[in-house]
Design an enzyme around this catalytic site. Structure first.
Site, PDB file in Angstrom:
ATOM      1  N   ASP A 120     -16.611 -66.456 -20.819  1.00  0.00           N
ATOM      2  CA  ASP A 120     -15.591 -66.195 -21.829  1.00  0.00           C
ATOM      3  C   ASP A 120     -15.247 -67.444 -22.627  1.00  0.00           C
ATOM      4  OD1 ASP A 120     -14.512 -63.777 -22.615  1.00  0.00           O
ATOM      5  OD2 ASP A 120     -12.520 -64.267 -21.860  1.00  0.00           O
ATOM      6  N   ASP A 515      -5.258 -57.147 -11.810  1.00  0.00           N
ATOM      7  CA  ASP A 515      -5.847 -56.517 -10.634  1.00  0.00           C
ATOM      8  C   ASP A 515      -4.886 -55.495 -10.004  1.00  0.00           C
ATOM      9  OD1 ASP A 515      -4.093 -58.503  -9.978  1.00  0.00           O
ATOM     10  OD2 ASP A 515      -5.482 -59.698  -8.792  1.00  0.00           O
TER      11      ASP A 515
END
Length: 815
Positions: A120, A515
């Protein structure tokens, strides 16, 4: 039973506390009671989901007997493995390389494994390091499989201080191991040379080997990049055997777009992998979490491919285990209490929380589909009832049956004919999605469904077609070039606009801890998760071991929980009427509410110093009955703790470290998370987080003593100083007032020592190595000590307390 007994004792304890206020210290009493009620509620939230702990066991030999029969190709399901990285200077390329090498050497059919590395940061350093890694893998993978070594990350294999000849029978092992170690040292030199070169960026930017500029020179403005390093063509090791696929992915970044950090990167990998390989299962790993057990994928398949329960499992979560932590684990980095007590308890309800790494997903669950409905057994097994009664019952049952809300149910029938036995969609299905179906009224419903799917998943016919395949598989007739072109399209920065990505599909946006939110949404759809603890840890990673980095890590987790609590996904009000069980809901409420405990915890840790400085206390003089309830409460607390440690196998030292860091993190990181979360949600002030630096290969535990000043250290430092001053003030006051004042003093001193003992690891962290305290700490300590010393002098504890004026004889006769 102990939990129920403790609840009863807590009830009687609070009855006494509320009915017996301290009139001369009403404010102190009120604050203490409010704090204790909050602690009791948080204990209930933490304890209830532990009522049914489970220890699971896998049988890999049975898995092989069922799916790997001799003379036939393996029937194990394919797995796509995701590795995410951002900044190669903070996440060393050598660490990422070891993770990738452990994946490529995993004990699983090579044609069933594909590794996708998400960069990224669009760093040329990561790209070149991955190229070097793919070349070294051609030698490393056959060596691992030939001699069956563990772990299969070379850095950690060669660093083991064990007898590496144990269980080895081939005479050539020593010679080949020596040669492989030399090859790995040369590989490390090449990687380190790349890192050294990358320290200084050229003014014109990086240039690739063919002379063209690197597309990612502008990190915030670059096109999407995909490079297949190892694949079906050319992906062979030195023995001529096929290697797993290795794909480099860097999604497109453009100014003005919200890229959603790690969650956005993971969703890009979901789409790329669906276009290129479309395995039905996904494994998500951080760049510093290598595969420590080469059979980890097989362990997860024991649950995912279980013919009875597997269809309802959305993910298999493995515990996080760590390397490089000091044996005392000063700051509870191992999180043993959470991973070995809380998560086992959750497995008995609906399944553990997703913790961000070391998790094998079912791809269909990530697409936001509901879990398959469980079939209810027939209510009647005999045929003694009349036929008319039976028919009436059946008809009644049919009338009550609800229509399923599974988005893919409409398209299953239509596509079942189009999909061949191998799970591949023929070209006609793709063309139907691309061109539409015109002029056929009977296909209008199907066309509407296709439009809904494109609105949900985005404008990619190849990807939309892949979402309809429960068992995975790719297009037979599509060329690799056309698939790569489509893969570039699905990682464009505008692809997710006006779709349900990040809302109902994939990793969910809206929190820095994506998450917890992603797992919560799956459980709301009726899925259950599994917690798997193999005898050999499946994955191992690195943890920030110095105090500052650890507190920043905890701050990030706590801020994510606050964001979820203040969002529409808060478990207090979201997901009712779905498939979330109420005990599972309590566990998610606990996971989002716990940072708020920092406020009463800070107040409670300040009370001992205030009591010692003022001579007041939070309880009146205890009667025999009151003493009994206090004693019973302490016995119940110890009993529940001992029982937890007994069934989980957690040691008392690990449990105690966890208790200490609960206080340290609570009065620092959690407190800051509450205020930052309120600022972010209510005022729109965002807080940017930096990636935690991964441990290097310097001196053992050198990072433990590294000290970095941060504002997170101010509240615990203040608490330590005022409690120490309070202890000195209390003892001085008792010495001055005589032996009668020592009795009431012991309760206050115990209260203060409770705080100091819990903050002791923090004190050691401040002192650093060889008691070299940073200057800023000394200045801060002297300033606070001066302030509270002046307050103490103002209170003047050395003078005897009296209610009336002081009268003395002057010696003069006024008459």
């Amino acid at each position: 039973m102990i939990i129920i007994i403790r609840l009863v004792v807590v009830g009687f304890f609070f009855h006494y506390r509320v009915m017996h206020p301290v009139n001369d210290a009403y404010a102190l009493w009120l604050v203490s009671v409010i704090c204790e009620i909050w602690f009791a509620l948080s204990w209930i939230l933490d304890q209830f989901p532990k009522w049914l702990p489970i220890d699971r066991e896998t049988y890999l030999d049975r898995l092989s007997l069922r799916y790997e029969k001799e003379g036939q190709p393996s029937q194990l399901s394919p797995v796509d493995i995701f590795v995410s990285t951002v900044d190669p200077l903070k996440e060393p390329p050598l660490v990422t390389a070891n993770t990738v090498l452990s994946i490529l050497a995993v004990d699983y059919p090579v044609d069933k494994v594909s590794c996708y590395v998400s960069d990224d940061g669009a760093a040329m350093l990561t790209f070149e390091a991955l190229s070097e890694t793919s070349e070294f893998a051609r030698k490393w993978v056959p060596f691992c499989k030939k001699f069956n070594i563990e772990p299969r990350a070379p850095e950690f294999y060669f660093a083991q201080k064990i007898d590496y000849l144990k269980d080895k029978v081939l005479p050539s092992f020593v010679k080949e191991r020596r040669a492989m170690k030399r090859e790995y040292e040369e590989f490390k030199v090449r990687i380190n040379a790349l890192v050294a070169k990358a320290q200084k960026v050229p003014e014109e930017g990086w240039t690739m080997q063919d002379g063209t500029p690197w597309p990612g020179n502008n990190v915030r403005d670059h096109p999407g990049m995909i490079q297949v390093f190892l694949g079906q063509s050319g992906g062979h090791d030195t023995d001529g055997n096929e290697l797993p696929r290795l794909v480099y992915v860097s999604r497109e970044k453009r100014p003005g777009f919200n890229h959603h950090k790690k969650a956005g990167a993971m969703n890009a990998l979901v789409r790329v992998s669906a276009v290129l390989t479309n395995a039905p299962y996904l494994l998500n790993l951080d760049c510093d979490h290598y595969i420590n057990n080469s059979k980890a994928l097989r362990e997860s398949m024991c649950f995912m491919m279980d013919p009875l329960l597997g269809k309802r499992v959305c993910y298999v979560q493995f515990p996080q285990r760590f390397d490089g932590i000091d044996k005392n684990d000063r700051y509870a980095n191992r999180n043993t209490v959470f991973f070995d007590i809380n998560m086992k308890g959750l497995d008995g309800i609906q399944g553990p929380i997703y913790v961000g790494t070391g998790c094998v997903f079912r791809r269909q669950a990530l697409y936001g589909y509901d879990a398959p409905k469980t079939k209810k057994p027939p209510t009647r097994t005999c045929n003694c009832w009349p036929k008319w009664c039976c028919c009436g019952c059946c008809c009644g049952g049919r009338k009550k049956k609800k229509k399923t809300n599974n988005p893919k149910s409409e398209l299953k029938k239509r596509n079942s004919r189009k999909a061949d036995a191998g799970g591949h969609v023929p070209v006609c299905a793709l063309e139907g999605i691309e061109e539409g179906i015109e002029g056929i009224e009977s296909e209008n419903v199907a066309l509407m469904s296709e439009q809904k799917l494109e609105k949900k998943f985005g404008q990619s016919p190849v990807f939309v077609a892949s979402t309809l395949l429960e068992n995975g598989g790719t297009l037979k007739s599509a060329s690799p070039a056309s698939l790569l072109k489509e893969a570039i399209h699905v990682i464009s920065c505008g692809y997710e606009d006006k779709t349900e990505w990040g809302k109902e599909v994939g990793w969910i946006y809206g929190s820095v801890t994506e998450d917890i939110l992603t797992g919560f949404k799956m459980h709301c759809h009726g899925w259950r998760s599994i917690y798997c603890i193999p005898s050999r840890p499946a994955f191992k990673g690195s943890a920030p071991i110095n105090l500052s980095d650890r507190l920043h890590q905890v701050l990030r987790w706590a801020l994510g929980s606050i964001e979820i609590f203040l969002s529409r996904h808060c478990p207090l009000w979201y997901g009712y009427g779905g498939g979330l069980k109420w005990l599972e809901r309590l566990s998610y409420i606990n996971a989002t509410v716990y940072p708020w405990t920092s406020i009463p915890l800070l107040a409670y840790c300040t009370l001992p110093a205030v009591c010692l400085l003022t001579g007041k206390f939070i309880t009146p003089e205890l009667s025999n009955v009151a003493s009994l309830w206090f004693l019973s409460l302490f016995i119940c607390i110890f009993a529940t703790s001992i029982l937890e440690m007994r069934w989980s196998g957690v040691g008392i030292d690990e449990w105690w470290r966890n208790e200490q860091f609960w206080v340290i993190g609570g009065v620092s990181a959690h407190l800051f998370a509450v205020f930052q979360g309120l600022l972010k949600v209510l005022a729109g002030v965002d807080t940017n987080f930096t990636v935690t630096s991964k441990a290097g290969d310097d001196e053992d535990f050198s990072e433990l003593y590294a000290f970095k000043w941060t504002t997170l250290l101010i509240p615990p430092t203040t608490l330590l100083i005022i409690n120490l001053i309070g202890v000195v003030a209390g003892i001085s006051n008792a010495i001055n007032n005589g032996y009668e004042s020592w009795g009431p003093l012991f309760g206050k001193l115990f209260f203060a020592f409770w705080v100091i003992v819990h903050l002791y690891p923090f004190l050691k962290g401040l002192l650093g190595r060889q008691n070299r305290t940073p200057t800023i700490i000394i200045v801060w300590s002297i300033l606070l000590a001066s302030i509270f010393s002046l307050l103490w002098v103002r209170i003047d504890p050395f003078l005897a307390k009296s209610d009336g004026p002081v009268l003395e004889e002057c010696g003069l006769d006024c008459n």
